[in-house]
Design a protein around this motif. Structure first.
Motif, PDB file in Angstrom:
ATOM      1  N   ILE B  48     -33.054  34.226   7.520  1.00  0.00           N
ATOM      2  CA  ILE B  48     -33.515  34.555   6.172  1.00  0.00           C
ATOM      3  C   ILE B  48     -32.320  34.771   5.256  1.00  0.00           C
ATOM      4  CG2 ILE B  48     -34.725  36.253   4.754  1.00  0.00           C
ATOM      5  CD1 ILE B  48     -36.620  36.734   7.054  1.00  0.00           C
ATOM      6  N   THR B  49     -31.302  35.445   5.773  1.00  0.00           N
ATOM      7  CA  THR B  49     -30.090  35.655   4.981  1.00  0.00           C
ATOM      8  C   THR B  49     -29.501  34.319   4.541  1.00  0.00           C
ATOM      9  OG1 THR B  49     -29.587  37.602   6.302  1.00  0.00           O
ATOM     10  CG2 THR B  49     -27.811  36.720   4.934  1.00  0.00           C
ATOM     11  N   LEU B  50     -29.337  33.416   5.495  1.00  0.00           N
ATOM     12  CA  LEU B  50     -28.744  32.115   5.172  1.00  0.00           C
ATOM     13  C   LEU B  50     -29.609  31.353   4.176  1.00  0.00           C
ATOM     14  CD1 LEU B  50     -27.451  30.928   8.659  1.00  0.00           C
ATOM     15  CD2 LEU B  50     -26.110  31.653   6.686  1.00  0.00           C
ATOM     16  N   ALA B  51     -30.897  31.360   4.396  1.00  0.00           N
ATOM     17  CA  ALA B  51     -31.785  30.618   3.505  1.00  0.00           C
ATOM     18  C   ALA B  51     -31.740  31.197   2.091  1.00  0.00           C
ATOM     19  CB  ALA B  51     -33.213  30.649   4.047  1.00  0.00           C
ATOM     20  N   THR B  52     -31.734  32.509   1.997  1.00  0.00           N
ATOM     21  CA  THR B  52     -31.702  33.155   0.678  1.00  0.00           C
ATOM     22  C   THR B  52     -30.418  32.792  -0.054  1.00  0.00           C
ATOM     23  OG1 THR B  52     -33.015  34.990   1.502  1.00  0.00           O
ATOM     24  CG2 THR B  52     -31.772  35.364  -0.515  1.00  0.00           C
ATOM     25  N   ALA B 166     -28.081  43.376  11.444  1.00  0.00           N
ATOM     26  CA  ALA B 166     -28.777  42.193  10.955  1.00  0.00           C
ATOM     27  C   ALA B 166     -29.813  42.574   9.909  1.00  0.00           C
ATOM     28  CB  ALA B 166     -29.436  41.451  12.121  1.00  0.00           C
ATOM     29  N   LEU B 167     -30.500  43.704  10.153  1.00  0.00           N
ATOM     30  CA  LEU B 167     -31.529  44.152   9.212  1.00  0.00           C
ATOM     31  C   LEU B 167     -30.909  44.551   7.882  1.00  0.00           C
ATOM     32  CD1 LEU B 167     -34.477  44.859   8.691  1.00  0.00           C
ATOM     33  CD2 LEU B 167     -34.065  47.108   9.714  1.00  0.00           C
ATOM     34  N   VAL B 168     -29.839  45.308   7.951  1.00  0.00           N
ATOM     35  CA  VAL B 168     -29.154  45.720   6.722  1.00  0.00           C
ATOM     36  C   VAL B 168     -28.672  44.502   5.937  1.00  0.00           C
ATOM     37  CG1 VAL B 168     -27.019  46.749   5.871  1.00  0.00           C
ATOM     38  CG2 VAL B 168     -28.457  48.025   7.450  1.00  0.00           C
ATOM     39  N   VAL B 169     -28.083  43.555   6.646  1.00  0.00           N
ATOM     40  CA  VAL B 169     -27.574  42.354   5.974  1.00  0.00           C
ATOM     41  C   VAL B 169     -28.697  41.613   5.261  1.00  0.00           C
ATOM     42  CG1 VAL B 169     -26.639  40.041   6.379  1.00  0.00           C
ATOM     43  CG2 VAL B 169     -25.510  42.018   7.370  1.00  0.00           C
ATOM     44  N   VAL B 170     -29.801  41.399   5.922  1.00  0.00           N
ATOM     45  CA  VAL B 170     -30.862  40.606   5.292  1.00  0.00           C
ATOM     46  C   VAL B 170     -31.485  41.365   4.124  1.00  0.00           C
ATOM     47  CG1 VAL B 170     -32.776  41.335   6.785  1.00  0.00           C
ATOM     48  CG2 VAL B 170     -32.825  39.085   5.710  1.00  0.00           C
ATOM     49  N   VAL B 174     -31.466  39.979   0.273  1.00  0.00           N
ATOM     50  CA  VAL B 174     -32.671  39.722  -0.515  1.00  0.00           C
ATOM     51  C   VAL B 174     -32.712  40.610  -1.759  1.00  0.00           C
ATOM     52  CG1 VAL B 174     -35.192  39.834  -0.521  1.00  0.00           C
ATOM     53  CG2 VAL B 174     -33.998  38.900   1.445  1.00  0.00           C
ATOM     54  N   LEU B 175     -32.419  41.907  -1.594  1.00  0.00           N
ATOM     55  CA  LEU B 175     -32.513  42.807  -2.743  1.00  0.00           C
ATOM     56  C   LEU B 175     -31.451  42.506  -3.786  1.00  0.00           C
ATOM     57  CD1 LEU B 175     -33.488  46.274  -1.233  1.00  0.00           C
ATOM     58  CD2 LEU B 175     -34.895  44.633  -2.486  1.00  0.00           C
ATOM     59  N   ILE B 266     -37.723  32.953   2.452  1.00  0.00           N
ATOM     60  CA  ILE B 266     -38.251  33.831   3.501  1.00  0.00           C
ATOM     61  C   ILE B 266     -39.393  33.143   4.232  1.00  0.00           C
ATOM     62  CG2 ILE B 266     -39.342  36.055   3.965  1.00  0.00           C
ATOM     63  CD1 ILE B 266     -37.951  37.151   1.500  1.00  0.00           C
ATOM     64  N   VAL B 267     -40.291  32.574   3.445  1.00  0.00           N
ATOM     65  CA  VAL B 267     -41.410  31.836   4.042  1.00  0.00           C
ATOM     66  C   VAL B 267     -40.884  30.670   4.875  1.00  0.00           C
ATOM     67  CG1 VAL B 267     -43.352  30.323   3.491  1.00  0.00           C
ATOM     68  CG2 VAL B 267     -43.076  32.476   2.266  1.00  0.00           C
TER      69      VAL B 267
END
Lengths: 247, 334, 290
Positions: B48-52, B166-170, B174-175, B266-267
């Motif tokens: 998700i990070t990469l895609a965003t 990983a959670l913090v990064v994503v 996004v935010l 994300i989707v």
């Protein structure tokens, strides 16, 4: 105003660009071999009309006919092949090509007729003198002459000339107009957009005035007073009773 | 007749709100479930990070890059360096992201000499150069890859920390993207996307804007690279971490999800991830299928799955557009 | 002397780069499409040659008679079916489509042929050479590729400059909308440009396969970078620039290889980046479209 003898006809044309509506229910008929002048203020829809007729713009509604045949669905190159040629606003020469190459490309419609390189050079000596020059290095007037020559190379039946004199010195425009008789002598019908009312009244067989996308006046110069045209051009009250008058 | 501008009203809080809730729930997971759940989620998060980040570059700034793997790889290798100095790999990833953003600055001056499709290939060349330079260094493992030197020994703790990283990064990715796009920066960005010349003529500093986006996505890519490195305890080979397949995945995720929306990547990542789990046995035909899907969606469903959904329903979880609403004296409309 | 030899080899290597670059440049010049699958299509042509060899027993050179027309047809179809539609959807769409192709093609080839290189033999030509002076030898095949490159470029120049269709193509590169007003179907011109581009890249792909002794599925990923670097080094919009660019890249790689066997790629890329920074219009670049 539809006529049975017209070579080119527009009926109920609505056209525009995206959200912008430029033409409203325009009806127009051009008789064979006549020279029709389209006049109107900037933004009145003159270029839009020519572009729609040539197929460069798809209308929202309405139909376009050539020799009585409905060509509304035909793409632009197909219309050119049938003899409907537009000299676009801004001349639009091909900058990577020389003058002569621009002319040669003009014959892309493969139509036969009196116009070939020699005939064009004879009509427009200005162009002949510069035939080997890169078209990007011409002045405005020279470019306009080449653009007209290029359109002639397609041996058009109906020649649509958009804003011939825009941005050009009067002397230059004069010379361009001198070529008109030669063009008409070949039997070509000409629709010409012109800002200068005096010149319009001199050359036109008929005048059509557009205002905010509607036809507000049509007639022959002999029948129209200068005041009547000016009134229609600027949208003053008391327009001609036979045409719709916008606010 | 008066107007007011809506940025999505209360719905605008839905996205960040949902993210905060999700953050809370997901953050608690290591206490509740084992690595068989958190492990795959790590992969989902960096996808998700990469895609965003790729979407920020291509969907909002109009710069299509097939060379983001340069920064994924550099992020991983910067992490090695930072980690070798004794900094733990979790903080190290964030530091590495900053370091890589600094590296990306001079690189951007070179890359921006090119535009459009040539810019795309140029980024690929840059990725290759990054790889070729990195493998010259023995301390970085040269062509063989290497492992992280300073990392917590205890596996359970290590996996939990990696998961939280990983959670913090994503979430940051996004935010930050959302906040940026709702700000003036975002408005300028969208104007550039719509019509660069017009934007420039009203004073938008086009190049500066694009550069900022480029650096941001470099940092994001680097952070993802760090996460990949940490979760793998190192890098198997430079060719892998600098591989163009990352670009392929990013492109697929964003195209399939929806270019130019925040929810789209994300989707797309979810769809890609799901398909990957389900079809990975198909091996190479799976990649072929993705390629075909990307082409078909580009041509026939250009808004992507989410984009199409939003177009038909008007629903936006992370609304970034401005809607002008007419209010007249008789009633206020929504 | 070995440095001089390296330079000579580099110059000769420029031939294949130039032929590879012509197609990329043409497609971009006429349609503003950068074909990210360019290298993979070159390799596809190489594999078509392999198939032709296996199925018909024709020689590798003779297989060109099959491969080039087939790839030209492929180009025509790809343009009409995929790229034409993509071009209407904006700038990103064609790139995404060609990128999709660049993922599909090598993976399909991998499935059909395995990862091992498939051979494209050229017999003794591979090693025949003439020793010029001490330490400098010139292979027959490399010289041949350079000659082929020159022939292709001359052909292109004549086509674009002297023929009716070539003129249309240059006009389409300038302004396809106005070209349509002259009665020319610009879609046909585009498709023809694509066909020619694919024909030249097919030739380049087979030449590459001949030079390397064979083709393997993922070779295309490097080839597209080389073709692109050749175009940029030589200068966007310059036909003969592709030859200059190819020679410069070839020499850079060869010299890099002299310094260390691990360096040819890196030196080539760095020279490219340096030229991009110092002379972004390339060595022979002009503003005008191809």
């Amino acid at each position: 105003m539809s006529g049975t003898g017209s070579v080119c006809e527009v009926r109920g044309l609505d056209a525009g660009y995206g959200d912008f509506h430029a033409l409203f229910g325009v009806d127009l008929a051009v008789a064979e071999r006549e020279l029709l002048c389209l006049v109107g203020a900037n933004g009145a829809g003159k270029s839009t009309l020519l572009r729609a007729v040539a197929g460069a713009l798809r209308p929202f509604a309405g139909t376009i006919h050539l020799d009585g045949v409905d060509i509304t669905a035909l793409p632009d190159f197909e219309r050119a092949r049938r003899g409907l040629t537009l000299v676009p606003e801004g001349r639009k020469l091909f900058p990577s090509l020389t003058v002569e190459e621009n002319l040669l490309v003009g014959s892309g419609s493969r139509r036969s007729g009196p116009w070939d390189l020699d005939a064009v050079y004879e009509l427009l000596p200005l162009v002949a003198e510069r035939r080997a020059r890169g078209s990007a290095r011409l002045s405005g007037g020279e470019q306009q002459a080449v653009a007209i020559g290029r359109a002639l190379m397609s041996n058009p039946r109906v020649l649509l000339l958009d804003e011939v004199s825009l941005g050009l010195a009067p002397v230059v425009v004069e010379r361009l107009y001198e070529s008109l008789p030669g063009i008409r002598a070949a039997g070509t019908t000409v629709v010409l957009v012109e800002q200068d009312l005096g010149r319009t009244l001199d050359v036109a067989d008929r005048v059509v005035c557009l205002l905010e996308g509607r036809v507000v006046l049509t007639g022959r110069p002999a029948d129209l007073s200068r005041e009547a045209i000016t009134d229609a051009y600027f949208g003053h009250t008391n327009p001609q009773p036979s045409q719709a008058g916008p606010s | 007749m008066s107007t007011r501008v809506s940025r999505g009203g209360k719905a605008a809080l839905a996205g960040p709100g949902a993210t905060v809730v999700a953050f809370g729930v997901l953050g608690a997971l290591p206490y509740l479930v084992g690595p068989s759940v958190t492990g795959p989620l790590i992969e989902l998060f960096y996808l998700i990070t990469l895609a965003t980040m790729w979407n920020l570059l291509a969907g909002y700034a109009g710069m299509l890059s097939v060379g983001q793997q340069a920064y994924i790889g550099l992020g991983a290798y910067a992490l090695f360096v930072v980690n070798d100095y004794g900094i733990n790999p979790y903080l190290g990833t964030l530091i590495a992201a900053l370091v890589v953003a600094v590296i990306a600055l001079p690189v951007s001056f070179v890359a921006f000499r090119l535009r459009g499709g040539y810019f795309a290939i140029g980024t690929w060349v840059i990725a290759e150069v990054a790889r070729l330079i990195v493998v010259r260094f023995d301390v970085l493992g040269s062509g063989r890859g290497r492992t992280l030197s300073e990392i917590t020994d205890e596996p359970l703790l290590r996996r939990a920390y990696t998961y939280w990283l990983a959670l913090v990064v994503v979430v940051i990715a996004v935010l930050v993207t959302y906040a940026l796009l709702r700000s003036r920066f975002g408005l300028h960005l969208q104007s550039v996307r719509d019509d660069e010349v017009a934007a420039g003529s009203v004073g938008v500093r086009v190049t500066r804007l694009k550069r900022a986006v480029y650096l941001l996505s470099a940092a994001g890519g680097a952070a993802a690279g760090g996460v990949i490195c940490v979760s793998g305890l190192g890098i198997a080979s430079p060719a892998e971490i600098f591989g163009v397949q990352y670009s392929a995945f990013m492109i697929f995720m964003v195209v399939i999800g929806g270019l130019g929306t925040i929810e789209g990547p994300i989707v797309g990542a979810l769809i890609y991830y799901g398909l990957d789990q389900w079809l990975s046995q198909a091996g190479v035909w799976y990649l072929v299928g993705l390629g075909v899907a990307a082409i078909l969606i580009t041509l026939f469903l250009p808004r992507g799955v989410w984009g199409e959904f939003r177009h038909r329903t008007g629903v936006s979880v992370f609304p970034v557009s401005h809607r002008v609403i007419l209010t007249d004296s008789s009633a206020a409309h929504r | 002397m070995t440095l001089v030899n390296a330079i000579v080899q580099g110059v000769l290597a420029g031939g294949v780069f130039a032929v590879a670059a012509v197609g990329l440049s043409l497609l971009f010049g006429v349609m503003r499409v950068v074909n990210l699958a360019h290298g993979d299509l070159m390799i596809l042509a190489g594999y078509l040659a392999v198939l032709t060899l296996q199925l018909t027993g024709l020689s590798t050179w003779a297989s060109l008679l099959v491969v080039v027309p087939v790839m030209a047809l492929v180009g025509y179809v790809v343009q009409r079916v995929l790229l034409e539609r993509a071009l209407k959807l904006g700038e990103l769409a064609p790139l995404l489509v060609t990128f999709g192709l660049s993922v599909i093609i090598p993976n399909v080839l991998l499935e059909l042929f395995s990862r091992d290189a498939q051979p494209l033999p050229i017999g003794s030509l591979a090693t025949e050479g003439v020793g010029l002076t001490d330490g400098v030898s010139v292979g027959v095949f490399p010289v041949l590729t350079l000659v082929i490159a020159v022939v292709v470029l001359v052909g292109m120049q004549l086509f674009l400059g002297r023929t009716r269709t070539g003129r249309f193509m240059r006009a389409a590169a300038d302004d396809s909308a106005t070209l349509r007003l002259m009665g020319v179907d610009s879609r046909r011109i585009y498709a023809l440009a694509a066909a020619i581009a694919f024909a030249t890249l097919a030739l380049a792909g087979v030449l590459y396969g001949m030079r390397s002794g064979g083709v393997s599925p993922f070779d295309g990923q490097l080839l597209v970078l080389f073709a692109f670097e050749t175009v940029i080094i030589g200068g966007l919009g310059s036909l003969w620039g592709t030859l200059v660019g190819g020679v410069v890249l070839g020499v850079a790689q060869a010299v890099g290889g002299q310094i260390s066997p691990e360096l040819p790629l890196l030196v080539g890329h760095l020279v490219f980046l340096a030229i991009l920074v110092v002379r972004p219009n390339g060595l022979l670049g002009q503003r005008v479209a191809l």
